[in-house]
Design a protein around this motif. Sequence first.
Motif, PDB file in Angstrom:
ATOM      1  N   MET A 108       0.840  -1.167   0.000  1.00  0.00           N
ATOM      2  CA  MET A 108       0.000   0.000   0.000  1.00  0.00           C
ATOM      3  C   MET A 108       0.891   1.238   0.000  1.00  0.00           C
ATOM      4  O   MET A 108       1.903   1.283   0.658  1.00  0.00           O
ATOM      5  CB  MET A 108      -0.907   0.007   1.235  1.00  0.00           C
ATOM      6  N   ARG A 109       0.433   2.231  -0.739  1.00  0.00           N
ATOM      7  CA  ARG A 109       1.123   3.514  -0.811  1.00  0.00           C
ATOM      8  C   ARG A 109       0.098   4.612  -0.627  1.00  0.00           C
ATOM      9  O   ARG A 109      -1.095   4.386  -0.801  1.00  0.00           O
ATOM     10  CB  ARG A 109       1.817   3.696  -2.159  1.00  0.00           C
ATOM     11  N   GLY A 110       0.572   5.800  -0.317  1.00  0.00           N
ATOM     12  CA  GLY A 110      -0.384   6.883  -0.160  1.00  0.00           C
ATOM     13  C   GLY A 110       0.258   8.236   0.036  1.00  0.00           C
ATOM     14  O   GLY A 110       1.475   8.349   0.187  1.00  0.00           O
ATOM     15  N   THR A 111      -0.592   9.236   0.018  1.00  0.00           N
ATOM     16  CA  THR A 111      -0.171  10.603   0.280  1.00  0.00           C
ATOM     17  C   THR A 111      -1.010  11.165   1.417  1.00  0.00           C
ATOM     18  O   THR A 111      -2.103  10.672   1.693  1.00  0.00           O
ATOM     19  CB  THR A 111      -0.348  11.502  -0.960  1.00  0.00           C
ATOM     20  N   ARG A 112      -0.488  12.197   2.057  1.00  0.00           N
ATOM     21  CA  ARG A 112      -1.174  12.839   3.172  1.00  0.00           C
ATOM     22  C   ARG A 112      -1.230  14.332   2.911  1.00  0.00           C
ATOM     23  O   ARG A 112      -0.227  14.956   2.577  1.00  0.00           O
ATOM     24  CB  ARG A 112      -0.410  12.561   4.461  1.00  0.00           C
ATOM     25  N   ASP A 113      -2.420  14.889   3.053  1.00  0.00           N
ATOM     26  CA  ASP A 113      -2.643  16.326   2.875  1.00  0.00           C
ATOM     27  C   ASP A 113      -3.284  16.848   4.155  1.00  0.00           C
ATOM     28  O   ASP A 113      -4.366  16.395   4.529  1.00  0.00           O
ATOM     29  CB  ASP A 113      -3.557  16.556   1.668  1.00  0.00           C
ATOM     30  N   VAL A 114      -2.620  17.756   4.855  1.00  0.00           N
ATOM     31  CA  VAL A 114      -3.139  18.284   6.110  1.00  0.00           C
ATOM     32  C   VAL A 114      -3.832  19.614   5.846  1.00  0.00           C
ATOM     33  O   VAL A 114      -3.257  20.524   5.248  1.00  0.00           O
ATOM     34  CB  VAL A 114      -2.003  18.481   7.143  1.00  0.00           C
ATOM     35  N   ARG A 115      -5.068  19.690   6.286  1.00  0.00           N
ATOM     36  CA  ARG A 115      -5.844  20.927   6.197  1.00  0.00           C
ATOM     37  C   ARG A 115      -6.075  21.452   7.605  1.00  0.00           C
ATOM     38  O   ARG A 115      -5.690  20.822   8.581  1.00  0.00           O
ATOM     39  CB  ARG A 115      -7.193  20.647   5.523  1.00  0.00           C
ATOM     40  N   ALA A 116      -6.783  22.560   7.730  1.00  0.00           N
ATOM     41  CA  ALA A 116      -7.009  23.179   9.034  1.00  0.00           C
ATOM     42  C   ALA A 116      -7.740  22.244   9.998  1.00  0.00           C
ATOM     43  O   ALA A 116      -7.395  22.153  11.171  1.00  0.00           O
ATOM     44  CB  ALA A 116      -7.780  24.474   8.877  1.00  0.00           C
ATOM     45  N   ASN A 117      -8.756  21.545   9.481  1.00  0.00           N
ATOM     46  CA  ASN A 117      -9.584  20.721  10.373  1.00  0.00           C
ATOM     47  C   ASN A 117      -9.574  19.232  10.042  1.00  0.00           C
ATOM     48  O   ASN A 117     -10.337  18.471  10.611  1.00  0.00           O
ATOM     49  CB  ASN A 117     -11.021  21.236  10.373  1.00  0.00           C
ATOM     50  N   CYS A 118      -8.730  18.809   9.098  1.00  0.00           N
ATOM     51  CA  CYS A 118      -8.709  17.383   8.741  1.00  0.00           C
ATOM     52  C   CYS A 118      -7.402  16.997   8.071  1.00  0.00           C
ATOM     53  O   CYS A 118      -6.623  17.843   7.648  1.00  0.00           O
ATOM     54  CB  CYS A 118      -9.901  17.029   7.844  1.00  0.00           C
ATOM     55  N   GLN A 119      -7.198  15.688   8.006  1.00  0.00           N
ATOM     56  CA  GLN A 119      -6.096  15.101   7.252  1.00  0.00           C
ATOM     57  C   GLN A 119      -6.710  14.224   6.164  1.00  0.00           C
ATOM     58  O   GLN A 119      -7.618  13.448   6.444  1.00  0.00           O
ATOM     59  CB  GLN A 119      -5.223  14.215   8.145  1.00  0.00           C
ATOM     60  N   ILE A 120      -6.213  14.373   4.951  1.00  0.00           N
ATOM     61  CA  ILE A 120      -6.725  13.573   3.837  1.00  0.00           C
ATOM     62  C   ILE A 120      -5.628  12.605   3.402  1.00  0.00           C
ATOM     63  O   ILE A 120      -4.519  13.019   3.081  1.00  0.00           O
ATOM     64  CB  ILE A 120      -7.144  14.465   2.654  1.00  0.00           C
ATOM     65  N   PHE A 121      -5.961  11.316   3.420  1.00  0.00           N
ATOM     66  CA  PHE A 121      -5.035  10.276   2.989  1.00  0.00           C
ATOM     67  C   PHE A 121      -5.582   9.657   1.712  1.00  0.00           C
ATOM     68  O   PHE A 121      -6.708   9.156   1.700  1.00  0.00           O
ATOM     69  CB  PHE A 121      -4.895   9.198   4.066  1.00  0.00           C
ATOM     70  N   ARG A 122      -4.787   9.687   0.646  1.00  0.00           N
ATOM     71  CA  ARG A 122      -5.163   9.052  -0.616  1.00  0.00           C
ATOM     72  C   ARG A 122      -4.295   7.799  -0.759  1.00  0.00           C
ATOM     73  O   ARG A 122      -3.079   7.896  -0.905  1.00  0.00           O
ATOM     74  CB  ARG A 122      -4.950  10.016  -1.772  1.00  0.00           C
TER      75      ARG A 122
END
Length: 110
Positions: A1-15
């Motif tokens: 499994m691979r992925g990316t992480r995007d941190v926003r003000a109120n959440c973290q998005i993992f693709r």
Amino acid sequence: MRGTRDVRANCQIFRLTGLLDAFSEPTFRKVMNKFVEEGPRNIILDLSAIDFVDSSGLGALVQLVKKAKTEGGSVQVVTNARVTQTVKLVRLEQFLSLRDSVDDAIAAVE
């Protein structure tokens, strides 16, 4: 499994891509627990590019939801047809907060 992480003000998005199975589950669980503790505690998991989820992967998702809720956060899961079918088979679609897109998941967090 691979992925990316995007941190926003109120959440973290993992693709994520690949397989969420018995092989990848221990690493997934360890990494996700660390990120929940660091915050933000609202997690969006984009599993739309995941090829396969087995029972170990489902167990890791359930544990992630419990951990996030304990920490005052939430988990939204963006799925594809294959993942949705697996989740519905074990009747976890409500518990895992399935979403059709990342935008829907972001709206649910806000």
